[in-house]
Design a protein around this motif. Structure first.
Motif, PDB file in Angstrom:
ATOM      1  N   ASP A 240       0.838  -1.194   0.000  1.00 44.08           N
ATOM      2  CA  ASP A 240       0.000   0.000   0.000  1.00 44.08           C
ATOM      3  C   ASP A 240       0.877   1.249   0.000  1.00 44.08           C
ATOM      4  OD1 ASP A 240      -2.345   1.355  -0.079  1.00 44.08           O
ATOM      5  OD2 ASP A 240      -2.984   0.901   1.968  1.00 44.08           O
ATOM      6  N   ILE A 241       0.242   2.384  -0.200  1.00 38.91           N
ATOM      7  CA  ILE A 241       0.951   3.656  -0.207  1.00 38.91           C
ATOM      8  C   ILE A 241       1.394   4.020   1.217  1.00 38.91           C
ATOM      9  CG2 ILE A 241       0.769   6.114  -0.720  1.00 38.91           C
ATOM     10  CD1 ILE A 241       0.779   4.369  -3.181  1.00 38.91           C
ATOM     11  N   THR A 242       2.657   4.405   1.362  1.00 42.54           N
ATOM     12  CA  THR A 242       3.157   4.939   2.628  1.00 42.54           C
ATOM     13  C   THR A 242       3.083   6.459   2.555  1.00 42.54           C
ATOM     14  OG1 THR A 242       4.651   3.053   2.945  1.00 42.54           O
ATOM     15  CG2 THR A 242       5.161   5.068   4.172  1.00 42.54           C
ATOM     16  N   SER A 243       2.314   7.044   3.440  1.00 41.19           N
ATOM     17  CA  SER A 243       2.015   8.473   3.338  1.00 41.19           C
ATOM     18  C   SER A 243       3.279   9.337   3.413  1.00 41.19           C
ATOM     19  CB  SER A 243       1.036   8.887   4.447  1.00 41.19           C
ATOM     20  OG  SER A 243       1.574   8.594   5.726  1.00 41.19           O
ATOM     21  N   ALA A 244       4.269   8.909   4.167  1.00 44.95           N
ATOM     22  CA  ALA A 244       5.485   9.722   4.341  1.00 44.95           C
ATOM     23  C   ALA A 244       6.259   9.889   3.043  1.00 44.95           C
ATOM     24  CB  ALA A 244       6.381   9.109   5.408  1.00 44.95           C
ATOM     25  N   VAL A 245       6.112   8.941   2.111  1.00 42.70           N
ATOM     26  CA  VAL A 245       6.827   9.039   0.828  1.00 42.70           C
ATOM     27  C   VAL A 245       5.855   9.168  -0.338  1.00 42.70           C
ATOM     28  CG1 VAL A 245       8.863   7.820   1.650  1.00 42.70           C
ATOM     29  CG2 VAL A 245       6.967   6.513   0.675  1.00 42.70           C
ATOM     30  N   ASP A 246       4.532   9.125  -0.032  1.00 40.07           N
ATOM     31  CA  ASP A 246       3.489   9.272  -1.044  1.00 40.07           C
ATOM     32  C   ASP A 246       3.654   8.271  -2.182  1.00 40.07           C
ATOM     33  OD1 ASP A 246       1.151  10.385  -1.968  1.00 40.07           O
ATOM     34  OD2 ASP A 246       2.182  11.873  -3.226  1.00 40.07           O
ATOM     35  N   SER A 247       4.119   7.065  -1.846  1.00 39.39           N
ATOM     36  CA  SER A 247       4.269   5.990  -2.822  1.00 39.39           C
ATOM     37  C   SER A 247       4.406   4.678  -2.061  1.00 39.39           C
ATOM     38  CB  SER A 247       5.498   6.220  -3.713  1.00 39.39           C
ATOM     39  OG  SER A 247       6.691   6.165  -2.937  1.00 39.39           O
ATOM     40  N   ARG A 248       4.545   3.609  -2.793  1.00 39.11           N
ATOM     41  CA  ARG A 248       4.752   2.316  -2.151  1.00 39.11           C
ATOM     42  C   ARG A 248       6.191   2.214  -1.656  1.00 39.11           C
ATOM     43  NH1 ARG A 248       1.578  -2.102  -5.977  1.00 39.11           N
ATOM     44  NH2 ARG A 248      -0.527  -1.245  -5.646  1.00 39.11           N
ATOM     45  N   ARG A 249       6.323   1.852  -0.421  1.00 42.53           N
ATOM     46  CA  ARG A 249       7.643   1.740   0.183  1.00 42.53           C
ATOM     47  C   ARG A 249       8.369   0.491  -0.318  1.00 42.53           C
ATOM     48  NH1 ARG A 249       8.519   0.973   6.718  1.00 42.53           N
ATOM     49  NH2 ARG A 249      10.622   0.090   6.593  1.00 42.53           N
ATOM     50  N   ALA A 250       9.687   0.594  -0.482  1.00 39.06           N
ATOM     51  CA  ALA A 250      10.523  -0.536  -0.890  1.00 39.06           C
ATOM     52  C   ALA A 250      11.821  -0.500  -0.081  1.00 39.06           C
ATOM     53  CB  ALA A 250      10.824  -0.474  -2.384  1.00 39.06           C
ATOM     54  N   ASP A 251      12.158  -1.633   0.534  1.00 42.00           N
ATOM     55  CA  ASP A 251      13.363  -1.742   1.352  1.00 42.00           C
ATOM     56  C   ASP A 251      14.289  -2.808   0.773  1.00 42.00           C
ATOM     57  OD1 ASP A 251      11.967  -0.023   2.953  1.00 42.00           O
ATOM     58  OD2 ASP A 251      11.803  -1.385   4.669  1.00 42.00           O
ATOM     59  N   THR A 252      15.591  -2.577   0.922  1.00 38.38           N
ATOM     60  CA  THR A 252      16.603  -3.561   0.562  1.00 38.38           C
ATOM     61  C   THR A 252      17.644  -3.613   1.666  1.00 38.38           C
ATOM     62  OG1 THR A 252      16.303  -3.164  -1.808  1.00 38.38           O
ATOM     63  CG2 THR A 252      18.321  -4.279  -1.134  1.00 38.38           C
ATOM     64  N   HIS A 253      17.891  -4.800   2.205  1.00 40.92           N
ATOM     65  CA  HIS A 253      18.883  -4.991   3.261  1.00 40.92           C
ATOM     66  C   HIS A 253      20.020  -5.852   2.734  1.00 40.92           C
ATOM     67  CE1 HIS A 253      15.271  -4.726   6.297  1.00 40.92           C
ATOM     68  NE2 HIS A 253      15.466  -3.598   5.630  1.00 40.92           N
ATOM     69  N   ARG A 254      21.257  -5.408   2.938  1.00 39.42           N
ATOM     70  CA  ARG A 254      22.447  -6.190   2.593  1.00 39.42           C
ATOM     71  C   ARG A 254      23.348  -6.247   3.818  1.00 39.42           C
ATOM     72  NH1 ARG A 254      21.360  -2.962  -1.869  1.00 39.42           N
ATOM     73  NH2 ARG A 254      21.048  -4.083  -3.856  1.00 39.42           N
ATOM     74  N   VAL A 255      23.587  -7.460   4.301  1.00 41.00           N
ATOM     75  CA  VAL A 255      24.343  -7.637   5.539  1.00 41.00           C
ATOM     76  C   VAL A 255      25.445  -8.662   5.307  1.00 41.00           C
ATOM     77  CG1 VAL A 255      24.246  -8.280   7.977  1.00 41.00           C
ATOM     78  CG2 VAL A 255      22.290  -7.124   6.908  1.00 41.00           C
ATOM     79  N   THR A 256      26.652  -8.333   5.744  1.00 42.74           N
ATOM     80  CA  THR A 256      27.796  -9.238   5.652  1.00 42.74           C
ATOM     81  C   THR A 256      28.428  -9.362   7.025  1.00 42.74           C
ATOM     82  OG1 THR A 256      28.217  -8.575   3.367  1.00 42.74           O
ATOM     83  CG2 THR A 256      30.005  -9.688   4.517  1.00 42.74           C
ATOM     84  N   ASN A 257      28.839 -10.573   7.386  1.00 42.21           N
ATOM     85  CA  ASN A 257      29.466 -10.759   8.691  1.00 42.21           C
ATOM     86  C   ASN A 257      30.573 -11.791   8.627  1.00 42.21           C
ATOM     87  OD1 ASN A 257      28.464 -13.551   9.721  1.00 42.21           O
ATOM     88  ND2 ASN A 257      26.613 -12.561   8.958  1.00 42.21           N
ATOM     89  N   ILE A 258      31.500 -11.668   9.558  1.00 40.39           N
ATOM     90  CA  ILE A 258      32.546 -12.674   9.753  1.00 40.39           C
ATOM     91  C   ILE A 258      32.626 -12.964  11.238  1.00 40.39           C
ATOM     92  CG2 ILE A 258      34.390 -10.938   9.853  1.00 40.39           C
ATOM     93  CD1 ILE A 258      36.210 -13.091   8.539  1.00 40.39           C
ATOM     94  N   GLU A 259      32.735 -14.251  11.581  1.00 42.83           N
ATOM     95  CA  GLU A 259      32.713 -14.671  12.980  1.00 42.83           C
ATOM     96  C   GLU A 259      33.796 -15.723  13.212  1.00 42.83           C
ATOM     97  OE1 GLU A 259      29.578 -17.049  15.897  1.00 42.83           O
ATOM     98  OE2 GLU A 259      28.817 -15.586  14.430  1.00 42.83           O
ATOM     99  N   TRP A 260      34.514 -15.579  14.320  1.00 46.50           N
ATOM    100  CA  TRP A 260      35.556 -16.539  14.682  1.00 46.50           C
ATOM    101  C   TRP A 260      35.294 -17.037  16.089  1.00 46.50           C
ATOM    102  CZ3 TRP A 260      40.973 -15.181  16.836  1.00 46.50           C
ATOM    103  CH2 TRP A 260      41.720 -16.361  16.988  1.00 46.50           C
ATOM    104  N   GLU A 261      35.303 -18.359  16.239  1.00 45.77           N
ATOM    105  CA  GLU A 261      35.062 -18.983  17.537  1.00 45.77           C
ATOM    106  C   GLU A 261      36.229 -19.896  17.877  1.00 45.77           C
ATOM    107  OE1 GLU A 261      31.036 -20.540  18.542  1.00 45.77           O
ATOM    108  OE2 GLU A 261      32.072 -22.472  18.707  1.00 45.77           O
ATOM    109  N   ILE A 262      36.697 -19.837  19.111  1.00 46.22           N
ATOM    110  CA  ILE A 262      37.810 -20.671  19.542  1.00 46.22           C
ATOM    111  C   ILE A 262      37.517 -21.246  20.917  1.00 46.22           C
ATOM    112  CG2 ILE A 262      39.071 -18.668  20.452  1.00 46.22           C
ATOM    113  CD1 ILE A 262      41.672 -20.180  19.733  1.00 46.22           C
ATOM    114  N   ASN A 263      37.785 -22.546  21.078  1.00 50.18           N
ATOM    115  CA  ASN A 263      37.623 -23.215  22.362  1.00 50.18           C
ATOM    116  C   ASN A 263      38.875 -22.990  23.206  1.00 50.18           C
ATOM    117  OD1 ASN A 263      35.589 -24.580  20.601  1.00 50.18           O
ATOM    118  ND2 ASN A 263      35.261 -25.800  22.445  1.00 50.18           N
TER     119      ASN A 263
END
Length: 301
Positions: A240-263
């Motif tokens: 539906d139309i989002t009033s704050a932008v007076d159009s249909r809202r569209a989102d794009t998320h890009r997430v990158t991660n690196i994780e290191w675990e050591i006992n």
């Protein structure tokens, strides 16, 4: 707060690939404590970001149980509690409780199962969100190397202070894990398609999520260790139309991660993680970038 429940099903899928052969109940307890830096404090569920950075004390406790009732029937359940307490901006303090139960049966062709997840989240000591997810899934391990899982997920979201965001969500998810080096290395890929129907039409959306990671176990300084490099992509188109932008809202998320675990010892684990997220939207309140960094120490029993 970032996608506090969506990872649970991926973890469950990995667990199914590592089947237990004992008929007696087994359980684990994991206690974690550490610190996390957030370059841009945000509450993604409420479309809020602050442009402020802060450090948080992180505490997490997890209790998981697994019982292989027969050679083919397996039952699992668990509880977890997570808290983040910020040094300067206590209005972003977060507490999350989760419960889950899972039952699966191994047929000749595939393993079929069902699970239930319940999560309660508080923001600054006030109720933020209650989420319930019921899933049915099928999975299969091919030649001890390729694990495939498909699921249908049904979510109910309840925002006590934001009733217009209350919603029902239906999603279809698929994940593939490919193992190498006797399981020491694996690649995971996944896709989710979901549709959310909220009380207020401007919050209805269709979304597609893609994820991929490479994971490797190795020895360093004579200690067990593992590293993960992952990325996630999420595209959301509002109906539906989002009033704050007076159009249909569209989102794009890009997430990158690196994780290191050591006992560090048999029961003490140290984990460091860096994550970079770019959240793009034609709605200004949801358009920002963020860097997270954390160091967590865990004790397992």
């Amino acid at each position: 707060m970032k996608h506090f429940l969506s990872v649970s099903l991926i973890v469950s899928a990995i667990g199914l690939a590592n089947t237990l052969h004992a008929a007696t109940p087994k359980g684990t307890i994991r206690l974690e404590a550490g610190t996390e830096y957030d370059s841009n404090l945000s509450v993604i569920e409420l479309d809020q970001f602050s442009t402020q950075s802060d450090w948080a004390a992180v505490l997490n406790a997890r209790l998981n149980g697994r019982w292989k009732a027969t050679d083919k029937l397996e039952l699992k359940g668990g509880y977890s509690y997570l808290s983040k307490t910020y040094q300067d901006y206590e209005n972003f303090d977060l507490a999350i409780q989760q419960l889950f139960a899972d039952a699966s049966y191994k047929f000749d062709l595939a393993t079929l199962g069902a699970s239930f997840h319940h999560a309660d989240a508080e923001l600054a000591d006030k109720d933020l969100l209650t989420l319930q997810q019921t899933s049915v899934y099928a999975s299969r391990l091919f030649s001890q190397r390729v694990f495939v899982r498909g699921a249908v997920n049904f979510q109910d979201k309840d925002f006590p202070s934001n009733g217009e965001r209350n919603a029902r969500n239906t999603g279809f998810a698929g994940d593939v894990f490919v193992f190498f080096n006797q399981g020491a290395t694996f690649i995971a890929t996944g896709v989710t398609q979901e549709q959310e129907d909220a009380n207020q039409a401007s919050f209805d959306y269709d979304a597609t999520s893609l994820r991929a990671s490479i994971n490797h176990k190795f020895s360093v300084w004579g200690k067990k260790s593992k590293v993960q490099l992952g990325t996630r992509y999420h595209a959301r188109d509002y109906s539906d139309i989002t009033s704050a932008v007076d159009s249909r809202r569209a989102d794009t998320h890009r997430v990158t991660n690196i994780e290191w675990e050591i006992n560090l010892t048999e029961n003490i684990i140290a984990t460091s993680k860096i994550e970079r997220g770019n959240y793009e939207s034609n709605f200004a309140a949801a358009d920002y970038s963020e860097t997270l960094g954390s160091i967590i120490f865990a004790v397992t029993f």
